[in-house]
Design an enzyme around this catalytic site. Sequence first.
Site: not given
Ligand code: 76R
Length: 287
Positions: A154, A168-172, A195, A208
């Site tokens: 990956r 899109y960009p985002m913040d926490k 999440h 993603q």
């Molecule tokens: O990488 C992984 O599959 C492990 C689980 C995972 C992490 C660590 C994961 C899964 N994400 C992770 C981290 Mn995500 N993600 C977003 C958005 O629109 C919103 O509300 C937020 C935008 C979407 C749509 C999304 C989708 N993710 C993160 C992080 C880093 C945060 C941090 O480190 O504090 C962000 C900012 C973020 C945002 N997430 C998934 C998805 C999807 C679809 C998955 C599952 C992927 C899969 O298994 O196919």
Amino acid sequence: MRHPDVPESLDSWHILHRMFRFERRAFDALAAERRRGIAEEARVHLETQASAADADAGLAQLLGHKSDLMLTHYAKSFDELGAAQTAFDKLELAAYCTPQTSYVSILELGLYEATGKIHADLRDRGLKPHAQEWNDAFDAALAEQANAPRNAARLWAKIPQRRYVCFYPMDKKRGEAVNWYQLPYEDRARLMLDHGKIGRSFHGLVTQVISGSIGFDDWEWGVDLYADDPLVFKKLIYEMRFDEASAKYAAFGQFYTGMQFSISELDRYLEGDAIPQLRAAREPALR
Ligand code: 76R
């Protein structure tokens, strides 16, 4: 980066997103032969990048007024991203592409769960935090993560070859009352687990690409979503809005939505006489 509150990440591609307005009327006014020459020069240039093992380039037609064209570069360093930026700007096509906005980030796989486990494991082994032995063991555990087949594939996957893209960009949030960064580690890890659960219920439907941009650009992360059906973006993002990590802690920038098309279809996009397609994937898209 061994502060106990900080989750580790595995980092890979350096990514530059560039959004352009395409000056279609000026381009249309050129003689056909000249248009062909400009398109061909750009096609060859971008295809060379996209076929390299240590880089990638992708094109998407964006919908709406914000921008017409999104160019995504992957490289192994900022230096190489800079070179890619300059090289594009030297193409004749660049005279018809007006930059609208851009985004700089580095692809990351978040390791909330793994970091927690590593810390616990080192504690169980009785190692003194941050002593040499602890540091070495920590580095070894992280390297193991990076080499785990699932992560390795990956990390260095190229731009997913799926028709629809949403960036899109985002913040926490870091507000006075609601502040992600002041939550205890375990709480953040649990929220990220939840999440991930929602995300995984869309597994296969969406790819993603999360890239970190703290220190590089105006937001903290860039989110690229790729799917074969744009409706998936709406469903997924809506569902996530109800999940605490997003509902309470996320803030979003502008959204860019469009269709990826193959570099070999660039002339079609430029001519505007047919819909540029995403041709058969160069390699299996990772899902
Ligand atoms: O990488 C992984 O599959 C492990 C689980 C995972 C992490 C660590 C994961 C899964 N994400 C992770 C981290 Mn995500 N993600 C977003 C958005 O629109 C919103 O509300 C937020 C935008 C979407 C749509 C999304 C989708 N993710 C993160 C992080 C880093 C945060 C941090 O480190 O504090 C962000 C900012 C973020 C945002 N997430 C998934 C998805 C999807 C679809 C998955 C599952 C992927 C899969 O298994 O196919």
